[in-house]
Design a protein around this motif. Structure first.
Motif: not given
Length: 211
Positions: A124, A188, A128, A52, A184-185
């Motif tokens: 989270y 992640t 996202t 981060s 992204v799913y």
């Protein structure tokens, strides 16, 4: 004495020594195991914090030095989000440190840590996924403001030149949103499982052993 007989004798001695373990010995071994798992969870949180921080520096640089105002605004906003996310991670790390060092029963500590990390990974993933349409709308708004002010970003101009009708534009945006959401799913989910999922399973196993 033959080799097979020697092996048998050694195995019997090992089994006997295991059988002589007291409840205190078992508790000590289980405590070492849980401490190892908690240490790995802390390590995962530190990996997230460092990652981060890198994203914060990169986005901050683009936000300060990009030649396009829209990109400055876009990346500045997400620089702030990085700071908020790092604060959440630091809070979680502090919470786990506090729980792992208290004099509360070990089972209660493990249940608390498991609950905190499980809730964190759930939120989270939700956060996202919710960012995808927000980012798309936000970038679309900034792009519209650029176009209204006569500012042209070369990469976006190249794409818009290929989308010569509203229908093509809508199809492109829908396909882009779907592909991005699916990608992204699954990324992640894999990422969270790699950093936290397997340790949550191990923590649950330890909790079950304490029952």
């Amino acid at each position: 004495m033959e080799l097979d007989e020697l092996k048998l004798l050694l195995n019997q001695k090992i089994d006997d020594s295991r059988g002589l373990k007291t409840p205190l010995d078992i508790a000590i071994l289980l405590k070492k195991k849980t401490q190892s798992i908690i240490h790995k969870l802390k390590k995962s949180l530190w990996i997230e914090i460092i990652f981060s921080l890198v994203i914060f520096l990169l986005f901050g640089y683009i936000g300060l030095f990009s030649k396009y105002t829209s990109l400055q605004i876009y990346f500045s906003v997400f620089t702030i989000l990085c700071v908020v996310f790092m604060l959440v991670l630091l809070y979680l790390l502090q919470k786990i440190n506090k729980l792992s060092n208290t004099n509360m029963p070990i089972k209660q500590n493990l249940i608390s840590i498991h609950s905190i990390i499980k809730e964190f990974t759930k939120r989270y993933l939700q956060f996202t996924l919710s960012l995808i349409p927000i980012c798309l709308l936000f970038s679309g708004y900034l792009g519209y403001q650029d176009a209204k002010n006569g500012v042209v970003i070369d990469e976006l101009d190249t794409i818009s030149n290929k989308l010569t009708s509203p229908t093509k534009l809508i199809v492109f945006l829908v396909a882009y949103l779907l592909a991005l959401s699916v990608g992204v799913y699954y990324f992640t989910k894999w990422y969270l499982k790699k950093l936290y999922g397997k340790y949550l399973i191990q923590l649950q196993d330890c909790i079950n052993e304490l029952d």
